[in-house]
Design a protein around this motif. Structure first.
Motif, PDB file in Angstrom:
ATOM      1  N   VAL A 121       0.838  -1.197   0.000  1.00  0.00           N
ATOM      2  CA  VAL A 121       0.000   0.000   0.000  1.00  0.00           C
ATOM      3  C   VAL A 121       0.873   1.248   0.000  1.00  0.00           C
ATOM      4  CG1 VAL A 121      -0.170   0.027   2.515  1.00  0.00           C
ATOM      5  CG2 VAL A 121      -1.918   1.178   1.158  1.00  0.00           C
ATOM      6  N   GLU A 122       0.408   2.274  -0.688  1.00  0.00           N
ATOM      7  CA  GLU A 122       1.045   3.587  -0.664  1.00  0.00           C
ATOM      8  C   GLU A 122      -0.034   4.645  -0.523  1.00  0.00           C
ATOM      9  OE1 GLU A 122       4.929   2.737  -3.569  1.00  0.00           O
ATOM     10  OE2 GLU A 122       3.421   4.222  -4.144  1.00  0.00           O
ATOM     11  N   SER A 123       0.308   5.739   0.146  1.00  0.00           N
ATOM     12  CA  SER A 123      -0.636   6.846   0.258  1.00  0.00           C
ATOM     13  C   SER A 123      -0.036   8.069  -0.422  1.00  0.00           C
ATOM     14  CB  SER A 123      -0.950   7.138   1.722  1.00  0.00           C
ATOM     15  OG  SER A 123       0.221   7.329   2.491  1.00  0.00           O
ATOM     16  N   TRP A 124      -0.853   8.760  -1.182  1.00  0.00           N
ATOM     17  CA  TRP A 124      -0.446   9.901  -1.989  1.00  0.00           C
ATOM     18  C   TRP A 124      -1.297  11.111  -1.625  1.00  0.00           C
ATOM     19  CZ3 TRP A 124       1.957   9.417  -7.337  1.00  0.00           C
ATOM     20  CH2 TRP A 124       2.673   8.216  -7.473  1.00  0.00           C
ATOM     21  N   LEU A 125      -0.864  12.275  -2.079  1.00  0.00           N
ATOM     22  CA  LEU A 125      -1.623  13.504  -1.910  1.00  0.00           C
ATOM     23  C   LEU A 125      -1.886  14.071  -3.301  1.00  0.00           C
ATOM     24  CD1 LEU A 125      -2.852  15.513   0.099  1.00  0.00           C
ATOM     25  CD2 LEU A 125      -0.617  16.640   0.230  1.00  0.00           C
ATOM     26  N   ILE A 126      -3.142  14.028  -3.723  1.00  0.00           N
ATOM     27  CA  ILE A 126      -3.514  14.474  -5.069  1.00  0.00           C
ATOM     28  C   ILE A 126      -4.420  15.698  -4.940  1.00  0.00           C
ATOM     29  CG2 ILE A 126      -4.645  13.825  -7.228  1.00  0.00           C
ATOM     30  CD1 ILE A 126      -3.843  10.932  -6.675  1.00  0.00           C
ATOM     31  N   ILE A 127      -3.988  16.802  -5.544  1.00  0.00           N
ATOM     32  CA  ILE A 127      -4.645  18.087  -5.346  1.00  0.00           C
ATOM     33  C   ILE A 127      -4.900  18.785  -6.680  1.00  0.00           C
ATOM     34  CG2 ILE A 127      -4.372  20.397  -4.344  1.00  0.00           C
ATOM     35  CD1 ILE A 127      -2.654  19.154  -2.175  1.00  0.00           C
ATOM     36  N   PRO A 128      -6.118  19.271  -6.902  1.00  0.00           N
ATOM     37  CA  PRO A 128      -6.374  20.065  -8.110  1.00  0.00           C
ATOM     38  C   PRO A 128      -5.663  21.412  -8.009  1.00  0.00           C
ATOM     39  CG  PRO A 128      -8.286  20.108  -6.669  1.00  0.00           C
ATOM     40  CD  PRO A 128      -7.329  19.121  -6.075  1.00  0.00           C
ATOM     41  N   ALA A 129      -5.123  21.876  -9.113  1.00  0.00           N
ATOM     42  CA  ALA A 129      -4.359  23.122  -9.085  1.00  0.00           C
ATOM     43  C   ALA A 129      -4.259  23.682 -10.495  1.00  0.00           C
ATOM     44  CB  ALA A 129      -2.966  22.875  -8.511  1.00  0.00           C
ATOM     45  N   SER A 130      -3.549  24.787 -10.603  1.00  0.00           N
ATOM     46  CA  SER A 130      -3.242  25.366 -11.910  1.00  0.00           C
ATOM     47  C   SER A 130      -1.727  25.466 -12.031  1.00  0.00           C
ATOM     48  CB  SER A 130      -3.882  26.747 -12.066  1.00  0.00           C
ATOM     49  OG  SER A 130      -3.328  27.660 -11.137  1.00  0.00           O
ATOM     50  N   ALA A 131      -1.256  25.609 -13.255  1.00  0.00           N
ATOM     51  CA  ALA A 131       0.183  25.713 -13.493  1.00  0.00           C
ATOM     52  C   ALA A 131       0.441  26.776 -14.546  1.00  0.00           C
ATOM     53  CB  ALA A 131       0.751  24.367 -13.940  1.00  0.00           C
ATOM     54  N   ARG A 132       1.538  27.525 -14.342  1.00  0.00           N
ATOM     55  CA  ARG A 132       1.912  28.601 -15.263  1.00  0.00           C
ATOM     56  C   ARG A 132       3.422  28.786 -15.205  1.00  0.00           C
ATOM     57  NH1 ARG A 132      -0.259  31.227 -10.616  1.00  0.00           N
ATOM     58  NH2 ARG A 132       1.188  32.738  -9.657  1.00  0.00           N
ATOM     59  N   PRO A 133       4.010  29.446 -16.201  1.00  0.00           N
ATOM     60  CA  PRO A 133       5.454  29.729 -16.151  1.00  0.00           C
ATOM     61  C   PRO A 133       5.772  30.649 -14.972  1.00  0.00           C
ATOM     62  CG  PRO A 133       4.573  30.056 -18.368  1.00  0.00           C
ATOM     63  CD  PRO A 133       3.400  29.904 -17.465  1.00  0.00           C
ATOM     64  N   VAL A 134       6.940  30.509 -14.375  1.00  0.00           N
ATOM     65  CA  VAL A 134       7.303  31.356 -13.238  1.00  0.00           C
ATOM     66  C   VAL A 134       7.400  32.831 -13.638  1.00  0.00           C
ATOM     67  CG1 VAL A 134       8.495  29.599 -11.899  1.00  0.00           C
ATOM     68  CG2 VAL A 134       9.749  30.875 -13.629  1.00  0.00           C
ATOM     69  N   SER A 135       7.625  33.081 -14.914  1.00  0.00           N
ATOM     70  CA  SER A 135       7.718  34.466 -15.383  1.00  0.00           C
ATOM     71  C   SER A 135       6.367  35.175 -15.335  1.00  0.00           C
ATOM     72  CB  SER A 135       8.259  34.507 -16.815  1.00  0.00           C
ATOM     73  OG  SER A 135       7.433  33.748 -17.686  1.00  0.00           O
ATOM     74  N   GLN A 136       5.285  34.398 -15.205  1.00  0.00           N
ATOM     75  CA  GLN A 136       3.932  34.962 -15.102  1.00  0.00           C
ATOM     76  C   GLN A 136       3.583  35.067 -13.622  1.00  0.00           C
ATOM     77  OE1 GLN A 136       0.828  32.857 -17.355  1.00  0.00           O
ATOM     78  NE2 GLN A 136      -0.555  33.241 -15.639  1.00  0.00           N
ATOM     79  N   GLU A 137       3.592  36.264 -13.083  1.00  0.00           N
ATOM     80  CA  GLU A 137       3.454  36.443 -11.641  1.00  0.00           C
ATOM     81  C   GLU A 137       2.064  36.118 -11.119  1.00  0.00           C
ATOM     82  OE1 GLU A 137       4.772  40.262 -10.394  1.00  0.00           O
ATOM     83  OE2 GLU A 137       6.838  39.974 -11.110  1.00  0.00           O
TER      84      GLU A 137
END
Length: 211
Positions: free
Chosen positions: A46-62
């Motif tokens: 067995v393994e336990s994970w943490l799965i979370i909805p999110a957004s992603a963008r380039p670091v240059s986009q503040e």
């Protein structure tokens, strides 16, 4: 058709080296959910994970924008044995990684990102995390996943020792056996006031049902 199902099923089983996947309603302690699962007959790992909805963008986009990639963060334990990534470019996560991310090849292609680029992950509460893309992967069950170290996710966003997903490997792998273990785990968790979410990460609680 049968050929398509066979190909999809094989690729799914190659990547997901477990048979039962349960999403928890809330955050639970890693040790508790794993130790409980191992008491169930037919559960071999067995393994336990943490799965979370999110957004992603380039670091240059503040700041976040509506065009940001909508993704699922997969916080994975070091040296996972229940997930075998199909790496398309770059590499998989290493045990000593802290700011590395492996991005779905589909997301990378859609956003025009490259291996080596830094991206900002932001959850629904406005917490952010900067990670470097070290590789891309293909997963037949989901095309919006970004894998990062579980320890980093827990520490940076305050989920210390907490998870919300349980993956269990079973001794018997037929569909009936998988369902029996999933039901047994859900019953056991409920006795400990741990509720199972009807919104599974992959839409089903067993790998056989996904196929």
């Amino acid at each position: 058709n049968d050929a398509t199902d066979y190909t999809f099923g094989n690729k799914l089983a190659e990547t997901h080296n477990y048979q039962v996947t349960l999403a928890l309603e809330g955050l639970e302690r890693t040790n508790e959910v794993e130790q409980l699962a191992l008491t169930v007959d037919d559960v071999t790992a067995v393994e336990s994970w943490l799965i979370i909805p999110a957004s992603a963008r380039p670091v240059s986009q503040e700041e976040s924008e509506v065009t940001d990639a909508r993704i699922s963060i997969f916080g994975q334990p070091n040296n996972t044995e229940l997930y075998q990534a199909d790496i398309q470019e770059g590499r998989w996560l290493a045990a000593d990684d802290t700011q590395a991310a492996v991005v779905s090849a589909s997301v990378l292609e859609q956003k025009g990102w490259q291996v080596g680029e830094w991206i900002t992950l932001e959850n629904n509460e406005g917490r952010v995390l900067d990670m470097q893309i070290v590789g891309t992967h293909f997963d037949p069950a989901i095309n919006t996943s970004i894998h990062i170290p579980l320890n980093t996710l827990q520490q940076e966003w305050g989920y210390f020792g907490q998870v919300n997903t349980v993956w269990a490997q079973t001794a018997e792998t037929d569909a009936e056996a998988q369902l029996a273990v999933a039901n047994a785990l859900e019953t056991l968790y409920k006795t400990q006031a741990i509720d199972i979410s009807p919104r599974s990460t992959f839409g089903e609680n067993t790998i056989a049902a996904i196929v």
